[in-house]
Design a protein around this motif. Structure first.
Motif, short mmCIF file in Angstrom:
data_model
loop_
_atom_site.label_atom_id
_atom_site.label_comp_id
_atom_site.label_asym_id
_atom_site.label_seq_id
_atom_site.Cartn_x
_atom_site.Cartn_y
_atom_site.Cartn_z
N PHE A 22 0.59 -1.18 0.00
CA PHE A 22 -0.08 0.04 -0.07
C PHE A 22 0.77 1.42 0.21
O PHE A 22 0.60 1.89 -0.05
CB PHE A 22 -0.80 -0.53 0.74
CG PHE A 22 -2.44 -1.12 0.87
CD1 PHE A 22 -3.13 -0.97 0.17
CD2 PHE A 22 -2.15 -2.56 1.79
CE1 PHE A 22 -3.94 -1.71 0.11
CE2 PHE A 22 -2.54 -3.26 1.44
CZ PHE A 22 -3.94 -3.18 1.09
N GLY A 23 2.21 1.34 0.00
CA GLY A 23 2.88 2.62 -0.45
C GLY A 23 3.20 3.34 1.07
O GLY A 23 3.29 4.36 0.75
N LEU A 24 2.82 2.90 1.97
CA LEU A 24 2.69 3.57 3.53
C LEU A 24 4.89 3.10 3.91
O LEU A 24 5.40 2.62 3.75
CB LEU A 24 2.32 2.32 4.65
CG LEU A 24 1.16 2.51 4.51
CD1 LEU A 24 0.08 1.33 4.59
CD2 LEU A 24 -0.41 3.56 4.18
N LYS A 25 4.67 4.34 4.08
CA LYS A 25 6.26 4.54 4.78
C LYS A 25 5.39 5.77 6.01
O LYS A 25 4.35 5.80 6.76
CB LYS A 25 6.47 6.37 4.36
CG LYS A 25 6.97 5.84 3.04
CD LYS A 25 7.50 6.92 1.52
CE LYS A 25 6.42 7.86 1.20
NZ LYS A 25 4.90 7.48 0.52
N SER A 26 6.69 5.42 6.54
CA SER A 26 6.77 6.10 8.38
C SER A 26 6.15 7.29 8.62
O SER A 26 6.47 7.89 7.71
CB SER A 26 8.53 6.08 8.86
OG SER A 26 8.20 6.54 10.49
N ASP A 27 5.38 7.85 9.72
CA ASP A 27 4.91 8.65 9.58
C ASP A 27 3.89 8.86 9.51
O ASP A 27 2.90 10.08 8.95
CB ASP A 27 5.78 10.21 9.77
CG ASP A 27 6.44 9.96 11.06
OD1 ASP A 27 6.04 9.45 11.81
OD2 ASP A 27 7.47 10.50 10.58
N ASP A 28 2.82 8.15 8.25
CA ASP A 28 1.73 8.64 6.88
C ASP A 28 0.63 8.04 8.29
O ASP A 28 0.69 7.49 9.31
CB ASP A 28 1.61 6.73 6.06
CG ASP A 28 2.45 7.23 4.80
OD1 ASP A 28 2.60 8.34 5.19
OD2 ASP A 28 2.31 6.22 3.77
N VAL A 29 -0.19 8.26 7.75
CA VAL A 29 -1.72 8.63 8.84
C VAL A 29 -2.50 7.30 8.09
O VAL A 29 -2.20 7.22 7.14
CB VAL A 29 -2.33 9.54 8.48
CG1 VAL A 29 -3.37 9.65 9.37
CG2 VAL A 29 -1.52 11.25 9.52
#
Length: 90
Positions: A22-29
């Protein structure tokens, strides 16, 4: 895919498979919803916006005008590609 992950003091870490997919990175909400089926987690996809300058708009309009003589051919080629993809189920 299903994963079972431990909950520590009210927090958990998503497995790398999910963050990559899902292309999530650190600090994403993440949006959390209460549904009849249980908890639903969704990426919060608020995209940033920017205001373009008059110079940028003028440049794009100029480029669009330069492409106008080729527009009919380009649209026909795109239609061919679209037909080919739909025939193969892509």
């Amino acid at each position: 895919m299903t994963a079972t992950i431990p909950l520590h003091h009210g927090t958990f870490t998503l497995p790398e498979f999910f963050t990559a997919k899902f292309g999530l990175k650190s600090d994403d909400v993440i949006i959390i919803e209460d549904t009849p089926q249980g908890i639903l987690l969704k990426p919060n996809r608020i995209e940033s916006t920017r205001v373009y300058s008059d110079e940028e708009m003028t440049q794009w309009e100029s480029e669009e005008r330069a492409l106008e003589p080729h527009r009919q051919w380009l649209e026909a080629e795109l239609a061919k590609v679209s037909r080919d993809e739909s025939r193969w189920g892509s």
